[in-house]
Design a protein around this motif. Structure first.
Motif, short mmCIF file in Angstrom:
data_model
loop_
_atom_site.label_atom_id
_atom_site.label_comp_id
_atom_site.label_asym_id
_atom_site.label_seq_id
_atom_site.Cartn_x
_atom_site.Cartn_y
_atom_site.Cartn_z
N UNK A 1 -1.46 13.03 -3.93
CA UNK A 1 -2.43 13.06 -2.84
C UNK A 1 -2.82 11.62 -2.54
N UNK A 2 -2.72 11.24 -1.27
CA UNK A 2 -2.86 9.82 -0.94
C UNK A 2 -4.21 9.24 -1.33
N UNK A 3 -5.27 10.05 -1.28
CA UNK A 3 -6.60 9.50 -1.56
C UNK A 3 -6.69 8.92 -2.97
N UNK B 1 -7.82 2.92 6.92
CA UNK B 1 -6.72 3.21 7.84
C UNK B 1 -5.48 3.70 7.10
N UNK B 2 -5.22 3.11 5.93
CA UNK B 2 -4.03 3.52 5.19
C UNK B 2 -4.15 4.95 4.66
N UNK B 3 -5.39 5.37 4.39
CA UNK B 3 -5.58 6.66 3.72
C UNK B 3 -6.17 7.73 4.63
N UNK B 4 -6.39 7.40 5.89
CA UNK B 4 -6.97 8.38 6.79
C UNK B 4 -8.40 8.74 6.44
N UNK B 5 -9.16 7.75 5.95
CA UNK B 5 -10.57 7.96 5.60
C UNK B 5 -11.43 7.17 6.58
N UNK C 1 0.83 -1.21 0.00
CA UNK C 1 0.00 0.00 0.00
C UNK C 1 0.86 1.25 0.00
N UNK C 2 1.94 1.23 0.76
CA UNK C 2 2.81 2.41 0.80
C UNK C 2 3.43 2.67 -0.57
#
Lengths: 450, 251
Positions: B37-39, B66-70, B28-29
């Motif tokens: 932009x991570x999203x 969790x990985x994307x802060x959503x 994922x990283x």
């Protein structure tokens, strides 16, 4: 009837070496003037490059036909914001099948075009948004991008020019609407693919609200050839307003479906003439000039020049040059019902006319096809289509109305037959690709058959 | 007691086992690093979790969030919009028959019907052996090869009911199946990993089935003064074209 020779009618440029061994590799591409256009581009100032593409008259090959150079020129310069190029490789319009074979056979033409375009608009990050359902193409793009990085056509300090460019390959996940450029941008930002209100246009506020050019695959892939051979060469093909060459995709009940690259303005009669015509024993009934969203045409329109103005004057649109040809065995109500089911399925739900309208069109059409329709349903179809067309948030709604309007215009009697005859008078088995396998037609029968 | 769903909030989804989580986080990283932009990494990450479990589970949704802060709601809203993400366990091979207008008319409807009867399953259903999920698909940009069947998103061009039945029989019997355009089939999960942006590393996968398909070359061959390649030459036009004159000319 005289028939022009294929050599005169056709002009392979993008497809010129698709038949060569390993046509998708950098090595083969370099043997065919590959990355020569980029070398010439780097010798120019970016603004001159934009002017060249504008002067060439290249227009968008994704359907709308907007001048490519003008899109590039709209990008504000000296604004301190990142600029982005997003390639629309989400080819999903029913009937359209040109970008997929192009990227499968020669992905480097696209990559070279991307580097040239990014240098012109001063972008350092580009994206290829390719539809997810074409894994063989995705494989070739992954491979070609890796080759281009390796050879120094992508990455830092490209070919020693000091120009940097990252290229990200992004696979979609199944949504026709993402071919609409603003829906594509939302999707690329990790959201539901729903269109955005314009203005602001992507050139001002596109990806991450930064200036963005969204171009079709074929448009971008056509740019290197203009650099190599010049704008005069490009303008020597086609017409004043629709110059150049393009890929025409012939499909359906034709003898030889496939890709035919020709100057803009060629006619369907010419293309059928060189390619063997309709399948033997059958005649053309209706066709789309550029996918299902472009109004249907009939055998009255065989001599319409297939360029932006010509098809427009005939009451349709050039669209993606997806020439889907249907013969007399095909039920137009069945064809339109199926397309309408597609639009209802793919409607993103954002605006009411499209979401509700396509749903009700499907209900009416299914009834008519099943022999349960009423005569007043035909006017109702027209009325609903009229309430979608021009009143929807994006062009998907207009596209959904096109087959309805045009089929009612040219084939209203066939709809009426379904109503009065309480069912479909056609046998779908006769339309299949294998329907005539046991019959032996001669070419002369093919000409004379009704 | 009967399990009644009252729309009550569910407990949070369980996490992946630690080793799986660690491996997926590394992947994922790598995906997230491709975007400003991570999203933007959400669609590829959904492909990635589908590659792990064969469909998008609540665990997968939680992982993406969790990985994307959503929030998981934000991820669910996106994943349910796109048709390529599966919501339930499905077969190793997704057999998709194009039934958009052109393919349907050219025989796609007949092929889908034949496969439904042959396999004894309906649209969107999976065979009992877990091998095949059958569904109808929309236009896949291969109209010059109609009717088209896709298996795990590789092209099987110019199909007939017979060839499609043979195809699913071969898949169920575990025989090697090669598409007309594309690489020898891998499983649906492996395909999803390519879609997440991890190139297919199998030797020969990129080269498989050669350059352009036959229909893609018809125009080029004619322009070079050659005959159309065999296989697309369904009509043998050697005696002249069968172009239809316009109505007003009459016949």
């Amino acid at each position: 009837m005289t028939v022009d020779s294929p050599e005169k009618v056709l002009a392979p440029v993008l497809s010129a070496f698709w038949d060569q061994p390993n046509s998708w590799t950098l090595e083969t591409y370099r043997r065919h003037e590959g990355y020569e256009g980029l070398r010439k581009a780097f010798a120019m100032r970016p603004d001159d490059l934009i002017a060249l593409v504008k002067d060439s008259g290249l227009r968008g090959r994704g359907g709308a036909g907007f001048p490519t150079g003008m899109k590039w020129q709209f990008i504000p310069q000296g604004d301190d914001k990142p600029h982005y190029l997003v390639v629309n490789a989400d080819e999903s319009e029913p009937g359209t099948c040109k970008d997929i074979p192009l990227m499968f056979a020669n992905p480097h033409a696209l990559i070279e075009g991307i580097v040239i375009a990014c240098y012109a608009i001063r972008s350092h990050h580009a994206f290829i948004y390719v539809r997810g359902e074409v894994v063989p193409v995705l494989r070739r793009i992954h491979h070609a991008v890796a080759e281009a990085y390796q050879a120094g056509y992508l990455g830092k300090n490209i070919q020693g020019t000091g120009f940097d460019l990252e290229l990200t390959v992004h696979a979609g996940a199944g949504a026709y609407i993402c071919g609409e450029e603003t829906a594509l941008l939302d999707s690329l930002e990790g959201r539901r693919g729903q269109p955005r209100l314009r203005p602001p246009f992507p050139a001002v506020a596109g990806l991450y609200a930064c200036p963005t050019v969204v171009n079709n695959v074929e448009s971008i892939a056509s740019v290197p050839s203009i650099l190599v051979r010049g704008k005069e060469w490009f303008r020597s093909m086609g017409s004043e307003k629709s110059p150049g060459f393009t890929l025409y995709s012939l499909s359906g009940h034709v003898a030889n479906p496939g890709q035919y690259e020709a100057p803009l303005g060629v006619t369907l009669r010419q293309l059928l003439g060189i390619s063997g015509g309709m399948r033997p024993g059958h005649r053309l009934k209706f066709w789309t000039p550029g996918g299902s969203s472009t109004p249907l045409l009939t055998d009255e329109h065989l001599d319409v020049p297939l360029d932006y103005e010509g098809v427009g004057a005939a009451g349709s649109m050039l669209g993606t040059k997806a020439l889907q040809c249907f013969d007399e065995t095909t039920c137009v109500v069945r064809a339109v019902t199926r397309w309408t089911e597609f639009y209802a399925h793919e409607s993103c739900g954002k605006c009411t006319p499209c979401r509700e309208g396509t749903y009700w069109l499907v209900q009416l059409l299914r009834d008519i096809e099943a022999g349960k329709g009423k005569h007043e349903d035909l006017d109702k179809l027209n009325d609903i289509a009229d309430n979608i067309n021009g009143k929807s948030f994006c062009a998907l709604g207009d596209g959904a109305a096109s087959p309805i309007f045009s089929s009612l215009k040219y084939f209203r009697e066939e709809y009426e037959e379904h109503v009065t005859g309480r069912g479909c008078p056609f046998d779908p088995a006769r339309s299949t690709a294998w329907a005539d396998d046991n019959n032996h037609f001669t070419a002369s029968q093919g000409v004379l058959a009704k | 007691m009967t399990d009644v769903h009252l729309g009550m909030p569910e407990l949070p989804a369980p996490d992946y086992p630690a080793d799986v989580r660690e491996r997926l986080e590394a992947d994922a990283r790598e995906v997230i690093a491709r975007y400003p932009d991570s999203r933007s990494a959400l669609l590829p990450l959904l492909h990635l979790v589908q590659a792990e479990e064969g469909h998008v589970t609540r665990t997968g949704i939680r992982f993406c969030a969790e990985m994307l802060g959503l929030t998981t709601a934000e991820v669910s809203a996106v994943f349910t919009f796109y048709t390529m993400y599966r919501r339930k366990p499905s077969g190793d091979y997704q057999v998709g028959v194009c039934t958009n207008t052109l393919c349907a008319v050219m025989g796609g409807d007949a092929i889908l019907e034949a496969l439904q009867q042959h396999l004894g399953i309906g649209n969107g259903e999976t065979t009992e052996d877990g091998k095949i999920t059958l569904e109808h698909i929309e236009c896949n940009a291969a109209c010059d090869y109609a009717p088209v069947v896709m298996v795990n998103w590789e092209f099987f061009d110019n199909q007939t009911p017979q060839s499609a039945q043979q195809l699913v029989d071969d898949l169920r019997a575990g025989r090697t199946v090669e598409p007309t355009r594309g690489a020898p089939l891998c499983t649906f999960k492996e395909t999803a990993r390519i879609l997440a942006g991890f190139p297919d590393t199998r030797p020969g996968a990129v080269e498989a089935t050669g350059g352009a398909g036959p229909a893609s070359l018809v125009g080029l061959r004619l322009a070079k003064g050659e005959q159309p390649p065999p296989g697309t030459d369904r009509a043998a036009p050697e005696a002249g074209p069968t172009v239809v004159p316009p109505r007003e000319e009459g016949q």
